[in-house]
Design an enzyme around this catalytic site. Structure first.
Site, PDB file in Angstrom:
ATOM      1  N   LYS A  58       0.841  -1.213   0.000  1.00 46.01           N
ATOM      2  CA  LYS A  58       0.000   0.000   0.000  1.00 46.01           C
ATOM      3  C   LYS A  58       0.874   1.260   0.000  1.00 46.01           C
ATOM      4  CE  LYS A  58      -2.458  -0.198   3.721  1.00 46.01           C
ATOM      5  NZ  LYS A  58      -1.974  -1.099   4.719  1.00 46.01           N
ATOM      6  N   ARG A  79     -11.158   0.454  10.267  1.00 45.77           N
ATOM      7  CA  ARG A  79     -10.697  -0.899  10.600  1.00 45.77           C
ATOM      8  C   ARG A  79     -11.839  -1.796  11.063  1.00 45.77           C
ATOM      9  NH1 ARG A  79      -4.640  -0.688  12.968  1.00 45.77           N
ATOM     10  NH2 ARG A  79      -3.862   0.911  11.578  1.00 45.77           N
ATOM     11  N   ARG A 114      13.540  -9.003   5.481  1.00 46.15           N
ATOM     12  CA  ARG A 114      14.030  -7.609   5.493  1.00 46.15           C
ATOM     13  C   ARG A 114      15.073  -7.397   6.589  1.00 46.15           C
ATOM     14  NH1 ARG A 114       8.479  -4.119   4.597  1.00 46.15           N
ATOM     15  NH2 ARG A 114       8.124  -4.644   6.778  1.00 46.15           N
ATOM     16  N   ARG A 128      14.201  -5.529  12.229  1.00 44.52           N
ATOM     17  CA  ARG A 128      13.260  -4.827  13.115  1.00 44.52           C
ATOM     18  C   ARG A 128      12.454  -5.854  13.901  1.00 44.52           C
ATOM     19  NH1 ARG A 128      11.659  -1.970   8.326  1.00 44.52           N
ATOM     20  NH2 ARG A 128      12.641   0.066   8.173  1.00 44.52           N
ATOM     21  N   ARG A 154       0.080 -10.023  13.857  1.00 42.48           N
ATOM     22  CA  ARG A 154      -0.439  -8.856  13.141  1.00 42.48           C
ATOM     23  C   ARG A 154      -1.395  -9.273  12.030  1.00 42.48           C
ATOM     24  NH1 ARG A 154       4.287  -4.976  11.282  1.00 42.48           N
ATOM     25  NH2 ARG A 154       2.608  -3.490  10.889  1.00 42.48           N
TER      26      ARG A 154
END
Length: 243
Positions: A42, A117, A156, A189, A200
């Site tokens: 996004k 949401r 990542r 991270r 999540r």
């Protein structure tokens, strides 16, 4: 916010802004919602749509912080809720969005990211827009398989002091686990671990699927194949927004 004295604005900047507004005046109004899990792209597509259609980008978290910092009437109420350890009410968030829509930058419409949401939030947003005589034109659902997301996100790695990013599969460093320029170790991270991502994603699916169903019934949802390369996703997004 203090008013800007136009006499103090550089002529080139003024002309550029004027040319931009003239170009934007012929664009169709668009009110868009972006829905998608973390890592679905996004953030990559949003600036492209924003520039193409001259829309304002509304990220509710940033807007809340700005309203609190500016001590607007709604910002003061939001801070009171936060100080009590409460969630900011849906009415307050929708009120802050309503305020933002009065700005010239939102004249041609908006991109809402991270809101609504829940179905209750979607209903409140629709009520507010109805009072303005408009509605959500399109909900772009960045659909992507959880397994692909896991590969994207857990691969990542970043170099903390420079912000340089790497990916074990798509953009690996020259030497394993170290920055190309300094040779210093890379870190991951906390949010980019498989365990954090799993929780999540579970929260995202639980919360957001009813919102997608809500807008589906209104015929507003366009499903975007977010696993494709970014340029292909852009083409798909542009088709969906133009339709």
């Amino acid at each position: 916010m203090a008013a800007v004295n136009l006499e103090d604005v550089n002529s080139v900047d003024l002309l550029n802004e004027l040319l931009l507004r003239m170009k934007c005046s012929s664009k169709p109004d668009k009110r868009l919602i972006l829905v998608g899990p973390p890592g679905s792209g996004k953030g990559t597509q949003s600036p492209v749509i924003k520039d193409e259609y001259c829309l304002c980008h509304l990220a509710t978290g940033d807007m809340l912080r700005a309203a609190v910092a500016a001590k607007t009437p709604l910002g003061i109420k939001a801070k009171e809720a936060m100080d009590r350890g409460e969630l900011v009410s849906d009415d307050l968030v929708v009120g802050i969005i309503d305020d933002a829509l009065k700005k010239p930058s939102c004249q041609k419409g908006f991109i809402l990211d991270g809101f609504p949401r829940t179905v209750a939030q979607a209903e409140k947003l629709d009520e507010m827009l109805e009072k303005r005589g408009v509605k959500v034109d399109k909900v772009l659902n960045f659909a992507i398989d959880d397994a692909i997301l896991e590969e994207r996100i857990t691969g990542r790695w970043i170099h903390p002091s420079s912000g340089r990013t790497y990916h074990t599969k798509f953009a690996p460093p020259k030497g394993p686990g170290v920055d190309d320029v300094t040779g210093e170790p890379l870190i991951q991270r906390k949010d980019d671990t498989a365990a954090v991502l799993k929780s999540r994603l579970e929260a995202f699916h639980r919360q957001t699927e009813p919102v997608i169903d809500y807008y589906n019934k209104k015929g507003a949802v366009a499903n975007i194949h977010a696993e494709k390369p970014p340029k292909e996703v852009t083409v798909e997004v542009q088709k969906a927004v133009a339709s």
